[in-house]
Every structure is written in structure tokens, then in C-alpha cells.
Design an enzyme around this catalytic site. Structure first.
Site, mmCIF file in Angstrom:
data_model
loop_
_atom_site.group_PDB
_atom_site.id
_atom_site.type_symbol
_atom_site.label_atom_id
_atom_site.label_comp_id
_atom_site.label_asym_id
_atom_site.label_seq_id
_atom_site.Cartn_x
_atom_site.Cartn_y
_atom_site.Cartn_z
ATOM 1 N N ALA A 70 104.021 13.063 -6.568
ATOM 2 C CA ALA A 70 103.256 13.588 -5.440
ATOM 3 C C ALA A 70 102.330 12.534 -4.843
ATOM 4 O O ALA A 70 102.012 12.589 -3.652
ATOM 5 C CB ALA A 70 102.459 14.800 -5.877
ATOM 6 N N GLN A 176 100.056 22.043 -7.233
ATOM 7 C CA GLN A 176 99.561 22.990 -8.243
ATOM 8 C C GLN A 176 99.986 24.421 -7.970
ATOM 9 O O GLN A 176 99.988 25.245 -8.878
ATOM 10 C CB GLN A 176 98.025 22.922 -8.313
ATOM 11 C CG GLN A 176 97.495 21.574 -8.761
ATOM 12 C CD GLN A 176 97.774 21.293 -10.229
ATOM 13 O OE1 GLN A 176 98.181 22.174 -10.991
ATOM 14 N NE2 GLN A 176 97.580 20.046 -10.646
ATOM 15 N N SER A 196 105.492 17.872 -7.176
ATOM 16 C CA SER A 196 105.619 16.924 -8.283
ATOM 17 C C SER A 196 106.361 17.557 -9.446
ATOM 18 O O SER A 196 106.068 18.697 -9.827
ATOM 19 C CB SER A 196 104.211 16.494 -8.730
ATOM 20 O OG SER A 196 104.292 15.687 -9.890
ATOM 21 N N HIS A 198 106.307 16.882 -12.756
ATOM 22 C CA HIS A 198 105.625 17.136 -14.036
ATOM 23 C C HIS A 198 104.507 18.165 -13.945
ATOM 24 O O HIS A 198 103.746 18.345 -14.900
ATOM 25 C CB HIS A 198 105.159 15.820 -14.678
ATOM 26 C CG HIS A 198 103.951 15.192 -14.052
ATOM 27 N ND1 HIS A 198 102.745 15.094 -14.694
ATOM 28 C CD2 HIS A 198 103.772 14.620 -12.838
ATOM 29 C CE1 HIS A 198 101.873 14.468 -13.916
ATOM 30 N NE2 HIS A 198 102.476 14.177 -12.789
ATOM 31 N N CYS A 319 92.641 13.372 -13.528
ATOM 32 C CA CYS A 319 92.917 12.076 -12.921
ATOM 33 C C CYS A 319 91.679 11.184 -12.947
ATOM 34 O O CYS A 319 91.769 9.987 -12.794
ATOM 35 C CB CYS A 319 93.385 12.243 -11.481
ATOM 36 S SG CYS A 319 94.730 13.398 -11.364
HETATM 37 N N1 PMP Z 1 98.084 16.310 -6.045
HETATM 38 C C1 PMP Z 1 97.536 17.137 -6.945
HETATM 39 C C2 PMP Z 1 96.838 18.372 -6.478
HETATM 40 C C3 PMP Z 1 97.626 16.833 -8.307
HETATM 41 O O1 PMP Z 1 97.077 17.662 -9.203
HETATM 42 C C4 PMP Z 1 98.296 15.647 -8.705
HETATM 43 C C5 PMP Z 1 98.391 15.261 -10.172
HETATM 44 N N2 PMP Z 1 97.170 15.181 -10.828
HETATM 45 C C6 PMP Z 1 98.858 14.836 -7.723
HETATM 46 C C7 PMP Z 1 98.726 15.196 -6.402
HETATM 47 C C8 PMP Z 1 99.586 13.564 -8.088
HETATM 48 O O2 PMP Z 1 100.849 13.876 -8.582
HETATM 49 P P1 PMP Z 1 101.769 12.767 -9.319
HETATM 50 O O3 PMP Z 1 101.255 12.706 -10.726
HETATM 51 O O4 PMP Z 1 103.146 13.346 -9.229
HETATM 52 O O5 PMP Z 1 101.641 11.505 -8.574
#
Ligand code: PMP
Length: 375
Positions: A70, A176, A196, A198, A319
Site C-alpha cells: 500500500a 484497514q 495491502s 498483509h 509504523c
Molecule cells: N496505509 C495504512 C492505513 C496502513 O495501516 C499501512 C500499513 N501500516 C499502509 C498504508 C502501508 O501498507 P504496506 O505495509 O503494504 O506498505
């Protein structure tokens, strides 16, 4: 280990793993873009996966652009999707992968607006209306479907209607929301959407940007011209198959998952409240089924979690964990930096059980109870 961090990453569903494995074996070699039978077999599997991803959000398979996740999808939507000479509007609670694009957009001279949220984390459509009225020319709006820290579900259809009235394109980071909520892009009025693998019990390292016919981001990697030139590069067959399977399972299980996980989240909240007086909840009860974000005033959440290595939960945004900064989402909701540091996020998922929820609450209470101020 009690795994309550499904908003950071979901475990791979065994059916997804099973679907992927044949494509990882030596006898499955074949570039899906090659013109021979091994390539055609891989291309067929990817076509099927594309159709499953498309079905999850009600679009055509040709509108799915596979990405590495994502973050890449959001970057393509934002850096590629803001129209020449136009502006960009996002919310203050977007994921770092969206907010991180703003300095580059500013450097390119695009006017920007960041919408505030209320104490629940909701964006007000009237604020979007005002922001778009203040921007010259066409714009791109990007507001997430549901927040990854507090679980707040944004009023996407109302926001998209405002964007449409101003002739702006609307993109949403739906990472989400898709596991537990139905989302039809046409019904909502979205031109772009990021997802995404995962976060959907699929593999890491794959995601997608849905690019509707009326949205044409400038590619970041046109490369070999794959995927209509929107994102060059050889497609990873096992990952695409995994994402497709995960999307099919999400469509089948989403409603049941939402009900069951929502009940467990309510149980967790009740148990925490009964054991930790003074605990507060961030975001509303109507938010994502699997999300519970709480503040336990007076504690240093990151510090206290060191005493609970058998419990996988997050402080603030996963994150940002380890970065030491208070969560920008909690600050946008109006929390103080101290309260943001005293906050924990539980992410419940498909495999979570009532026994795990009870044990997590009890262990946390026994470690944190002694740390809470007595007033
Ligand atoms: N957007 C949101 C709302 C997320 O929670 C995350 C993952 N923490 C991402 C984007 C990024 O996704 P990815 O790990 O696939 O890069």
C-alpha cells in the site's frame, strides 16, 4: 504469544499459503509476460487473482494495478495522481505513506490542504468543501477509509460527493477497512483505492492501486510497460495469487469476521475497564471491528510493554513504534503528547479467541495496575 497486532500485519491464512505454494516451486518457473506455455499459465493465474481483487471492491479486473504494497500504491496515487497545476487535499490522520508525499508535492508547487479531524478522528465533509473552494484548478482528494490507529471509519461517500461537486478525483487508502467492511468503489464514488496483502491475511510485499477509468496517475516506474504502463516490472506470480486468494476469502468471511471480532473487541474493552479504572478509549465504538485504542493516563506505554514480551500489541502506530514520537493521529484527535505516549492499540483478527482477549486484559492489568497514579 498472544498476537493482538493485526492492524500492523495479519498472519497468512493457511488457504492463501496453500494457493501460493505451487507457484513457488521450481516447476512453476515462467515469466507471466513471456510468450510460451509456462508464461501463459502464470499469466492466467495472475488474471484470476486480478479478478478476485477487483471483485472485492466492485471494479473491473483491468483497473487493478499490482504494487509492492500500500505504501507504493499510495505513492503512485499521490505523486502521480495530483493533476498538473492542481492541488491535493488529505486528512491529518492519513498513514505516513500518504503524508510523506506532501513535501515532494509542495516542492513541485502544488497547493496543499490538510483537513483536521474531530475528537473521534472523523473528517468533516464541510471542511473538505471549504478546502476545495480555496484551491485553484483541479485537485486530488485522498482520505483513508478507516484509520489504522484508532479505527475510525471516515464518511467516504459524503466526502466523495463533495469532491465530485468540485470536479476533484477521490482516492482512498482502504488498507484497514477491507477485511471487515464492504466497500464498493462505484457506489461510493472513488476513482482510486489502495490495498495491502498483509492486512488481509495475504502475503507481505504485495498490494494494489485500483485505478478507475477516469483516474490516470503518471507512472513512477513505466519500465517494461507492464500493467498498462502504470507500473512496470515482472509480476510476482505467487504473491499475486496470494493476494487474489486473500481478497476472495475477505469477500466470503468479512461479515462474519466483523461480527465475531467486534464482539471480542467489546469484551476486551469491558474487561480492561473493569480492571484499570481511569482508562479511556480513543475513537468511537462504531469504528473498525478489530481495533481498540486506549489511553491509560500516567503510564509510559512503550516502557511498560517491555514487561509483557508475550503480548504483541502496539503503542501508537506500529509504523512509528520505536521512533519515540507521539502518534500524529492521537495528537490530531486532541490528545496531549503525554496521553499519546500512554496509549496502546489492540488489533484483533480472524484467529483471536475469547481466552486470548481475557488473558491479555488480565496480564496487562497486573503489570499496569501498579503503574497507574492513585488519584
Ligand atoms: N496505509 C495504512 C492505513 C496502513 O495501516 C499501512 C500499513 N501500516 C499502509 C498504508 C502501508 O501498507 P504496506 O505495509 O503494504 O506498505
Amino acid at each position: 504469544m498472544i498476537y493482538l497486532d493485526h492492524l500492523a500485519s495479519t498472519p497468512l491464512d493457511p488457504l492463501v499459503l496453500e494457493a501460493m505454494l505451487p507457484w513457488m516451486r521450481p516447476d512453476a518457473a515462467g515469466n507471466p509476460h513471456a510468450a510460451h506455455p509456462a508464461g501463459w499459465r502464470a499469466a492466467d493465474a495472475i488474471d484470476q487473482a486480478r479478478a478476485e481483487v477487483a471483485a472485492l471492491v466492485g471494479v473491473q479486473p483491468g483497473e487493478v494495478v499490482f504494487t509492492s504494497g500500500a505504501t507504493e500504491a499510495n505513492t503512485l496515487a499521490l505523486l502521480g495522481g495530483v493533476p498538473a497545476g492542481g492541488g491535493c487535499v488529505v486528512s491529518a490522520v492519513e498513514h505516513a505513506s500518504v503524508l510523506g508525499c506532501l513535501p515532494e508535492l509542495r516542492r513541485r508547487g502544488h497547493p496543499l490542504a490538510v483537513l483536521p479531524v474531530d475528537c473521534m478522528g472523523r473528517v468533516d465533509p464541510a471542511a473538505l468543501d471549504t478546502a476545495l473552494s480555496g484551491l485553484p484548478g483541479p485537485a486530488l482528494v485522498s482520505v483513508m477509509a478507516a484509520n489504522n490507529e484508532v479505527g475510525t471509519v471516515e464518511p467516504l461517500a459524503e466526502l466523495a460527493a463533495v469532491a465530485a461537486r468540485h470536479g476533484a478525483a477521490m482516492h482512498s487508502d482502504a488498507v484497514q477497512a477491507l477485511g471487515t467492511r464492504a466497500l464498493d468503489m462505484a457506489a461510493i464514488g472513488l476513482q482510486g483505492l489502495s490495498l495491502s496483502g498483509h492486512k488481509l491475511y495475504g502475503p507481505m510485499g504485495i498490494g494494489a492501486l485500483i485505478v478507475r477509468r477516469d483516474f490516470r496517475p503518471v507512472p513512477a516506474s513505466p519500465g517494461g510497460g507492464q500493467q498498462r504502463g502504470l507500473r512496470g516490472g515482472t509480476l510476482p506470480t505467487p504473491l499475486c495469487v496470494g493476494l487474489g486468494t486473500a481478497c476472495r476469502l475477505a469477500r466470503m468471511r468479512r461479515d462474519e469476521d466483523a461480527q465475531r471480532i467486534g464482539r471480542l473487541r467489546d469484551r476486551l474493552w469491558q474487561r480492561l475497564q473493569s480492571r484499570l479504572p481511569g482508562i479511556r478509549r480513543n475513537g468511537g465504538a462504531e469504528g473498525l471491528a478489530g481495533c481498540l485504542n486506549v489511553t491509560i493516563p500516567g503510564i509510559d506505554a512503550a516502557d511498560r510493554l517491555l514487561d509483557l514480551p508475550e503480548l504483541a500489541i502496539a503503542t501508537g502506530s506500529a509504523c512509528h513504534s520505536g521512533a519515540g514520537e507521539p502518534s500524529h493521529v492521537l495528537l490530531a484527535l486532541g490528545l496531549s503528547a503525554a496521553d499519546a505516549h500512554a496509549s496502546l492499540r489492540f488489533g484483533l483478527g480472524r484467529g483471536t479467541t475469547a481466552a486470548e482477549v481475557d488473558e491479555a486484559a488480565d496480564r496487562l492489568a497486573s503489570v499496569l495496575g501498579s503503574a497507574m497514579p492513585s488519584s
